[in-house]
Design an enzyme around this catalytic site. Sequence first.
Site, PDB file in Angstrom:
ATOM      1  N   ARG A 250      14.552  14.322  14.126  1.00 38.58           N
ATOM      2  CA  ARG A 250      13.839  13.455  13.194  1.00 38.58           C
ATOM      3  C   ARG A 250      12.587  12.900  13.875  1.00 38.58           C
ATOM      4  O   ARG A 250      12.630  12.573  15.064  1.00 38.58           O
ATOM      5  CB  ARG A 250      14.761  12.308  12.767  1.00 38.58           C
TER       6      ARG A 250
ATOM      7  N   HIS B  67      16.113  -4.266  15.392  1.00 35.76           N
ATOM      8  CA  HIS B  67      14.982  -5.098  15.827  1.00 35.76           C
ATOM      9  C   HIS B  67      14.116  -5.449  14.629  1.00 35.76           C
ATOM     10  O   HIS B  67      14.204  -4.804  13.584  1.00 35.76           O
ATOM     11  CB  HIS B  67      14.128  -4.358  16.870  1.00 35.76           C
TER      12      HIS B  67
ATOM     13  N   HIS C 157      15.730  -3.898  11.248  1.00 37.91           N
ATOM     14  CA  HIS C 157      15.952  -2.474  10.952  1.00 37.91           C
ATOM     15  C   HIS C 157      16.356  -1.722  12.205  1.00 37.91           C
ATOM     16  O   HIS C 157      16.218  -2.226  13.323  1.00 37.91           O
ATOM     17  CB  HIS C 157      14.690  -1.864  10.322  1.00 37.91           C
TER      18      HIS C 157
ATOM     19  N   ASP D 256       9.871  -6.025  13.866  1.00 38.28           N
ATOM     20  CA  ASP D 256       8.588  -5.778  14.526  1.00 38.28           C
ATOM     21  C   ASP D 256       7.827  -7.103  14.575  1.00 38.28           C
ATOM     22  O   ASP D 256       8.068  -8.000  13.763  1.00 38.28           O
ATOM     23  CB  ASP D 256       7.792  -4.722  13.749  1.00 38.28           C
TER      24      ASP D 256
HETATM   25  C1  LIG Z   1       1.710  -3.793  19.633  1.00 39.08           C
HETATM   26  C2  LIG Z   1       2.966  -3.431  19.753  1.00 39.08           C
HETATM   27  C3  LIG Z   1       4.008  -3.676  18.740  1.00 39.08           C
HETATM   28  C4  LIG Z   1       5.223  -3.020  19.342  1.00 39.08           C
HETATM   29  C5  LIG Z   1       4.987  -3.197  20.808  1.00 39.08           C
HETATM   30  C6  LIG Z   1       3.565  -2.759  20.921  1.00 39.08           C
HETATM   31  O1  LIG Z   1       3.067  -3.101  22.131  1.00 39.08           O
HETATM   32  C7  LIG Z   1       3.443  -1.250  20.749  1.00 39.08           C
HETATM   33  C8  LIG Z   1       4.589  -0.641  20.022  1.00 39.08           C
HETATM   34  C9  LIG Z   1       5.267  -1.523  18.992  1.00 39.08           C
HETATM   35  C10 LIG Z   1       6.754  -1.232  18.928  1.00 39.08           C
HETATM   36  C11 LIG Z   1       7.128  -0.018  18.086  1.00 39.08           C
HETATM   37  C12 LIG Z   1       8.653   0.145  18.144  1.00 39.08           C
HETATM   38  C13 LIG Z   1       9.403  -1.158  17.908  1.00 39.08           C
HETATM   39  C14 LIG Z   1       8.774  -2.306  18.727  1.00 39.08           C
HETATM   40  C15 LIG Z   1       9.597  -3.595  18.591  1.00 39.08           C
HETATM   41  C16 LIG Z   1       8.554  -1.851  20.146  1.00 39.08           C
HETATM   42  O2  LIG Z   1       9.294  -2.004  21.099  1.00 39.08           O
HETATM   43  O3  LIG Z   1       7.347  -1.189  20.244  1.00 39.08           O
HETATM   44  C17 LIG Z   1       7.341  -2.467  18.301  1.00 39.08           C
HETATM   45  C18 LIG Z   1       6.586  -3.594  18.971  1.00 39.08           C
HETATM   46  C19 LIG Z   1       6.503  -4.865  18.181  1.00 39.08           C
HETATM   47  O4  LIG Z   1       6.520  -4.887  16.966  1.00 39.08           O
HETATM   48  O5  LIG Z   1       6.383  -5.883  18.855  1.00 39.08           O
HETATM   49  O1  LIG Z   2      12.140   5.721  13.064  1.00 38.97           O
HETATM   50  C1  LIG Z   2      12.124   4.883  12.178  1.00 38.97           C
HETATM   51  O2  LIG Z   2      12.347   5.136  11.006  1.00 38.97           O
HETATM   52  C2  LIG Z   2      11.850   3.425  12.533  1.00 38.97           C
HETATM   53  C3  LIG Z   2      10.835   3.229  13.612  1.00 38.97           C
HETATM   54  C4  LIG Z   2      10.632   1.803  13.957  1.00 38.97           C
HETATM   55  O3  LIG Z   2      11.349   0.939  13.555  1.00 38.97           O
HETATM   56  C5  LIG Z   2       9.508   1.438  14.818  1.00 38.97           C
HETATM   57  O4  LIG Z   2       8.803   2.309  15.367  1.00 38.97           O
HETATM   58  O5  LIG Z   2       9.280   0.209  14.980  1.00 38.97           O
HETATM   59 FE   LIG Z   3      10.481  -1.104  13.996  1.00 39.37          FE
END
Ligand SMILES: C=C1C[C@]23C[C@@]1(O)CC[C@H]2[C@@]12CCC[C@@](C)(C(=O)O1)[C@H]2[C@@H]3C(=O)O
Ligand SMILES: O=C(O)CCC(=O)C(=O)O
Ligand SMILES: [Fe+2]
Length: 377
Positions: A303, A236, A293, A238
């Site tokens: 981890r 994915h 990533h 971010d």
């Molecule tokens: C503000 C945010 C970015 C995020 C979705 C969220 O609502 C809270 C968690 C964030 C995260 C962390 C893990 C990967 C990710 C793609 C997800 O599902 O939750 C990111 C989200 C993002 O970057 O959109």
């Molecule tokens: O666990 C990791 O190293 C990556 C975590 C991550 O990609 C995320 O929280 O968006």
């Molecule tokens: Fe991420």
Amino acid sequence: MATTIADVFKSFPVHIPAHKNLDFDSLHELPDSYAWIQPDSFPSPTHKHHNSILDSDSDSVPLIDLSLPNAAALIGNAFRSWGAFQVINHGVPISLLQSIESSADTLFSLPPSHKLKAARTPDGISGYGLVRISSFFPKRMWSEGFTIVGSPLDHFRQLWPHDYHKHCEIVEEYDREMRSLCGRLMWLGLGELGITRDDMKWAGPDGDFKTSPAATQFNSYPVCPDPDRAMGLGPHTDTSLLTIVYQSNTRGLQVLREGKRWVTVEPVAGGLVVQVGDLLHILTNGLYPSALHQAVVNRTRKRLSVAYVFGPPESAEISPLKKLLGPTQPPLYRPVTWTEYLGKKAEHFNNALSTVRLCAPITGLLDVNDHSRVKVG
Ligand SMILES: C=C1C[C@]23C[C@@]1(O)CC[C@H]2[C@@]12CCC[C@@](C)(C(=O)O1)[C@H]2[C@@H]3C(=O)O
Ligand SMILES: O=C(O)CCC(=O)C(=O)O
Ligand SMILES: [Fe+2]
């Protein structure tokens, strides 16, 4: 339409039955629902090569010492060619990194039924559960998460009725330090493109991103009985401007290099991994591509990671910076707020970037960051 990131998922609830899936300790074999088929199609050769020779490939994610005089140039290069780098001498106290890791560890070590007291609701943003993007993959991920947006007080009270105060203070301190580091890295990286504070008024009068919201995401990847067939966190990008990941001393984070191979980010003591998110990709008109990533798991060591997902102020419309445009560099993306973009991500996942795209790149080639073709399983 939602105007704050905390409300965005009201329109996009995800129903992931966390209670059935989060007792990893009871699983001594990999259930089929967690068995990711080894993909042999573009662009991921396989997600299982984290222990293999592909990792010792000469190419490794840049490691940048922020105290060096040429740090800005190194950051610019790393953003341009990798969309990611690892940083040391960043000024964030190691003791704080240890404290946040210890809070995350304490949280994930609670009994499953106790953690569920702080479960994220289907339309909520904060709390305990499977990562939201789980719903886009056909198989389960070998991980659990806890998301903090705004104050964690209510959830922490549920988790630690007597001890919540200490953990709240750590999260607040972490937010201050990470916000300041994100601001510093943004200006260093953007400075390399000739961008100044005048070009980005939304960063605030002092350019300190004071009103920028952020999410702090704790991730836990328990030991896995069959790591080569499992996946911790699927591929994915971010949505952020920048994401800073603290991965402590256990490898698992991988970044896709040139759309073809996964490169492990080797843990470095006290190091932090910085990744370009989709909104910085948009802001720089694709010059700094967002990093695709994933996180893989292992058989012997659990981890933990803590991701600080840093975005623009809620009212800021992010669009390609004017200074980066010209007759041969048309704007590739339309303006979008973080809230609106989170909605796009919730609906279209790795295709979200193309939903705000205005036109094809002038070269006619595919956008290097078009992840719409990433296949899993
Ligand atoms: C503000 C945010 C970015 C995020 C979705 C969220 O609502 C809270 C968690 C964030 C995260 C962390 C893990 C990967 C990710 C793609 C997800 O599902 O939750 C990111 C989200 C993002 O970057 O959109
Ligand atoms: O666990 C990791 O190293 C990556 C975590 C991550 O990609 C995320 O929280 O968006
Ligand atoms: Fe991420």
